[in-house]
Motif scaffolding. Structure first.
Motif, PDB file in Angstrom:
ATOM      1  N   THR A 180      -6.697  17.907  29.765  1.00  0.00           N
ATOM      2  CA  THR A 180      -6.244  18.595  30.970  1.00  0.00           C
ATOM      3  C   THR A 180      -7.338  18.683  32.037  1.00  0.00           C
ATOM      4  O   THR A 180      -8.477  19.033  31.736  1.00  0.00           O
ATOM      5  CB  THR A 180      -5.740  20.002  30.604  1.00  0.00           C
ATOM      6  N   ASP A 181      -6.975  18.320  33.237  1.00  0.00           N
ATOM      7  CA  ASP A 181      -7.807  18.343  34.443  1.00  0.00           C
ATOM      8  C   ASP A 181      -8.808  17.201  34.553  1.00  0.00           C
ATOM      9  O   ASP A 181      -9.605  17.170  35.493  1.00  0.00           O
ATOM     10  CB  ASP A 181      -8.513  19.684  34.628  1.00  0.00           C
ATOM     11  N   ASP A 182      -8.784  16.238  33.639  1.00  0.00           N
ATOM     12  CA  ASP A 182      -9.605  15.034  33.812  1.00  0.00           C
ATOM     13  C   ASP A 182      -8.936  14.143  34.845  1.00  0.00           C
ATOM     14  O   ASP A 182      -7.715  13.992  34.851  1.00  0.00           O
ATOM     15  CB  ASP A 182      -9.739  14.249  32.495  1.00  0.00           C
ATOM     16  N   ARG A 183      -9.748  13.544  35.713  1.00  0.00           N
ATOM     17  CA  ARG A 183      -9.245  12.595  36.702  1.00  0.00           C
ATOM     18  C   ARG A 183      -9.171  11.211  36.057  1.00  0.00           C
ATOM     19  O   ARG A 183     -10.122  10.770  35.419  1.00  0.00           O
ATOM     20  CB  ARG A 183     -10.166  12.544  37.917  1.00  0.00           C
ATOM     21  N   VAL A 184      -8.034  10.522  36.237  1.00  0.00           N
ATOM     22  CA  VAL A 184      -7.833   9.206  35.642  1.00  0.00           C
ATOM     23  C   VAL A 184      -7.298   8.252  36.706  1.00  0.00           C
ATOM     24  O   VAL A 184      -6.337   8.572  37.413  1.00  0.00           O
ATOM     25  CB  VAL A 184      -6.823   9.279  34.470  1.00  0.00           C
ATOM     26  N   LEU A 185      -7.921   7.075  36.805  1.00  0.00           N
ATOM     27  CA  LEU A 185      -7.425   6.039  37.698  1.00  0.00           C
ATOM     28  C   LEU A 185      -6.362   5.254  36.936  1.00  0.00           C
ATOM     29  O   LEU A 185      -6.659   4.601  35.932  1.00  0.00           O
ATOM     30  CB  LEU A 185      -8.552   5.097  38.137  1.00  0.00           C
ATOM     31  N   VAL A 186      -5.137   5.341  37.398  1.00  0.00           N
ATOM     32  CA  VAL A 186      -4.020   4.614  36.798  1.00  0.00           C
ATOM     33  C   VAL A 186      -3.775   3.408  37.691  1.00  0.00           C
ATOM     34  O   VAL A 186      -3.415   3.559  38.855  1.00  0.00           O
ATOM     35  CB  VAL A 186      -2.760   5.521  36.703  1.00  0.00           C
ATOM     36  N   LYS A 187      -4.014   2.205  37.139  1.00  0.00           N
ATOM     37  CA  LYS A 187      -3.954   1.005  37.979  1.00  0.00           C
ATOM     38  C   LYS A 187      -3.172  -0.152  37.375  1.00  0.00           C
ATOM     39  O   LYS A 187      -3.122  -1.238  37.950  1.00  0.00           O
ATOM     40  CB  LYS A 187      -5.383   0.527  38.289  1.00  0.00           C
ATOM     41  N   ASN A 188      -2.549   0.078  36.213  1.00  0.00           N
ATOM     42  CA  ASN A 188      -1.867  -1.019  35.531  1.00  0.00           C
ATOM     43  C   ASN A 188      -0.403  -0.737  35.228  1.00  0.00           C
ATOM     44  O   ASN A 188       0.158  -1.305  34.297  1.00  0.00           O
ATOM     45  CB  ASN A 188      -2.585  -1.337  34.214  1.00  0.00           C
ATOM     46  N   GLN A 189       0.227   0.140  36.001  1.00  0.00           N
ATOM     47  CA  GLN A 189       1.618   0.479  35.731  1.00  0.00           C
ATOM     48  C   GLN A 189       2.536  -0.701  36.049  1.00  0.00           C
ATOM     49  O   GLN A 189       2.285  -1.458  36.993  1.00  0.00           O
ATOM     50  CB  GLN A 189       2.045   1.701  36.538  1.00  0.00           C
ATOM     51  N   THR A 190       3.603  -0.833  35.279  1.00  0.00           N
ATOM     52  CA  THR A 190       4.595  -1.881  35.527  1.00  0.00           C
ATOM     53  C   THR A 190       5.175  -1.710  36.929  1.00  0.00           C
ATOM     54  O   THR A 190       5.328  -2.669  37.670  1.00  0.00           O
ATOM     55  CB  THR A 190       5.723  -1.808  34.469  1.00  0.00           C
ATOM     56  N   ASN A 191       5.466  -0.457  37.300  1.00  0.00           N
ATOM     57  CA  ASN A 191       5.935  -0.138  38.641  1.00  0.00           C
ATOM     58  C   ASN A 191       4.709   0.279  39.454  1.00  0.00           C
ATOM     59  O   ASN A 191       4.181   1.375  39.272  1.00  0.00           O
ATOM     60  CB  ASN A 191       6.962   0.992  38.589  1.00  0.00           C
ATOM     61  N   ALA A 192       4.234  -0.572  40.329  1.00  0.00           N
ATOM     62  CA  ALA A 192       2.988  -0.337  41.082  1.00  0.00           C
ATOM     63  C   ALA A 192       2.996   0.961  41.874  1.00  0.00           C
ATOM     64  O   ALA A 192       1.936   1.516  42.162  1.00  0.00           O
ATOM     65  CB  ALA A 192       2.719  -1.514  42.015  1.00  0.00           C
ATOM     66  N   VAL A 193       4.167   1.501  42.202  1.00  0.00           N
ATOM     67  CA  VAL A 193       4.264   2.760  42.928  1.00  0.00           C
ATOM     68  C   VAL A 193       3.646   3.894  42.112  1.00  0.00           C
ATOM     69  O   VAL A 193       3.178   4.887  42.663  1.00  0.00           O
ATOM     70  CB  VAL A 193       5.739   3.066  43.279  1.00  0.00           C
ATOM     71  N   GLU A 194       3.614   3.757  40.783  1.00  0.00           N
ATOM     72  CA  GLU A 194       3.054   4.789  39.911  1.00  0.00           C
ATOM     73  C   GLU A 194       1.529   4.730  39.810  1.00  0.00           C
ATOM     74  O   GLU A 194       0.923   5.617  39.230  1.00  0.00           O
ATOM     75  CB  GLU A 194       3.655   4.671  38.506  1.00  0.00           C
ATOM     76  N   ASN A 195       0.904   3.692  40.326  1.00  0.00           N
ATOM     77  CA  ASN A 195      -0.558   3.603  40.294  1.00  0.00           C
ATOM     78  C   ASN A 195      -1.169   4.646  41.214  1.00  0.00           C
ATOM     79  O   ASN A 195      -0.570   5.047  42.199  1.00  0.00           O
ATOM     80  CB  ASN A 195      -1.021   2.199  40.712  1.00  0.00           C
ATOM     81  N   GLY A 196      -2.383   5.095  40.875  1.00  0.00           N
ATOM     82  CA  GLY A 196      -3.073   6.073  41.700  1.00  0.00           C
ATOM     83  C   GLY A 196      -4.068   6.863  40.877  1.00  0.00           C
ATOM     84  O   GLY A 196      -4.382   6.503  39.743  1.00  0.00           O
ATOM     85  N   ILE A 197      -4.558   7.939  41.440  1.00  0.00           N
ATOM     86  CA  ILE A 197      -5.491   8.819  40.732  1.00  0.00           C
ATOM     87  C   ILE A 197      -4.708  10.055  40.301  1.00  0.00           C
ATOM     88  O   ILE A 197      -4.069  10.704  41.126  1.00  0.00           O
ATOM     89  CB  ILE A 197      -6.679   9.210  41.630  1.00  0.00           C
ATOM     90  N   TYR A 198      -4.761  10.343  39.007  1.00  0.00           N
ATOM     91  CA  TYR A 198      -3.989  11.439  38.427  1.00  0.00           C
ATOM     92  C   TYR A 198      -4.890  12.459  37.755  1.00  0.00           C
ATOM     93  O   TYR A 198      -6.014  12.147  37.363  1.00  0.00           O
ATOM     94  CB  TYR A 198      -3.010  10.900  37.369  1.00  0.00           C
ATOM     95  N   MET A 199      -4.335  13.650  37.585  1.00  0.00           N
ATOM     96  CA  MET A 199      -4.959  14.709  36.803  1.00  0.00           C
ATOM     97  C   MET A 199      -4.235  14.742  35.462  1.00  0.00           C
ATOM     98  O   MET A 199      -3.009  14.944  35.422  1.00  0.00           O
ATOM     99  CB  MET A 199      -4.815  16.064  37.503  1.00  0.00           C
ATOM    100  N   ALA A 200      -4.969  14.532  34.377  1.00  0.00           N
ATOM    101  CA  ALA A 200      -4.366  14.575  33.042  1.00  0.00           C
ATOM    102  C   ALA A 200      -3.878  15.990  32.754  1.00  0.00           C
ATOM    103  O   ALA A 200      -4.404  16.962  33.291  1.00  0.00           O
ATOM    104  CB  ALA A 200      -5.382  14.133  31.999  1.00  0.00           C
ATOM    105  N   SER A 201      -2.884  16.073  31.899  1.00  0.00           N
ATOM    106  CA  SER A 201      -2.285  17.368  31.566  1.00  0.00           C
ATOM    107  C   SER A 201      -1.573  17.261  30.228  1.00  0.00           C
ATOM    108  O   SER A 201      -1.253  16.157  29.779  1.00  0.00           O
ATOM    109  CB  SER A 201      -1.285  17.748  32.658  1.00  0.00           C
ATOM    110  N   THR A 202      -1.294  18.407  29.605  1.00  0.00           N
ATOM    111  CA  THR A 202      -0.513  18.401  28.373  1.00  0.00           C
ATOM    112  C   THR A 202       0.944  18.069  28.661  1.00  0.00           C
ATOM    113  O   THR A 202       1.658  17.596  27.791  1.00  0.00           O
ATOM    114  CB  THR A 202      -0.591  19.764  27.646  1.00  0.00           C
ATOM    115  N   GLY A 203       1.380  18.295  29.881  1.00  0.00           N
ATOM    116  CA  GLY A 203       2.737  17.946  30.320  1.00  0.00           C
ATOM    117  C   GLY A 203       2.677  16.702  31.196  1.00  0.00           C
ATOM    118  O   GLY A 203       1.882  15.795  30.961  1.00  0.00           O
ATOM    119  N   SER A 204       3.498  16.690  32.220  1.00  0.00           N
ATOM    120  CA  SER A 204       3.508  15.561  33.159  1.00  0.00           C
ATOM    121  C   SER A 204       2.233  15.540  33.991  1.00  0.00           C
ATOM    122  O   SER A 204       1.778  16.583  34.453  1.00  0.00           O
ATOM    123  CB  SER A 204       4.705  15.670  34.105  1.00  0.00           C
ATOM    124  N   TRP A 205       1.673  14.358  34.179  1.00  0.00           N
ATOM    125  CA  TRP A 205       0.486  14.219  35.016  1.00  0.00           C
ATOM    126  C   TRP A 205       0.888  14.336  36.480  1.00  0.00           C
ATOM    127  O   TRP A 205       1.979  13.952  36.876  1.00  0.00           O
ATOM    128  CB  TRP A 205      -0.166  12.872  34.782  1.00  0.00           C
TER     129      TRP A 205
END
Length: 106
Positions: free
Chosen positions: A45-70
């Protein structure tokens, strides 16, 4: 002249082309929920993660990890926060020290 401001609470500047470093960066499509290991790094939770390999490119970006939805990081959740030339440094994982630059069109 463009106004530059920093959020005192989060220490971020949404208009900056260089983003706050991330803990890890994806190497494959992931589920954007739950604490998980990304490129050999336990993201909690609260770690920053660069998401860059999603099948749907719209989902790529910088996210905050969480126990639920990022959720997208506050400095990467607006229409103009991630534009061509934006850079982010990866601080952990097998690709530590790598800096990614957004090269696709806005």
């Amino acid at each position: 002249m463009t106004s530059v401001s920093t959020d005192r609470r989060y220490g971020i500047n949404s208009s900056m082309a260089v983003k706050v470093p991330v803990k890890a960066a994806t190497t494959a499509n992931i589920t954007l929920s739950g604490e998980q290991t990304v490129d050999g790094v336990a993201c909690v939770t609260d770690d920053r993660v660069l998401v860059k390999n999603q099948t749907n490119a719209v989902e790529n970006g910088i996210y905050m990890a969480s126990t639920g939805s990022w959720t997208r990081a506050k400095d990467a959740d607006g229409n103009r926060d991630l534009v061509q030339g934006t850079r982010v440094l990866v601080r952990s994982s097998t690709i530590e020290g790598i800096e990614y630059e957004l090269t696709t069109a806005n």
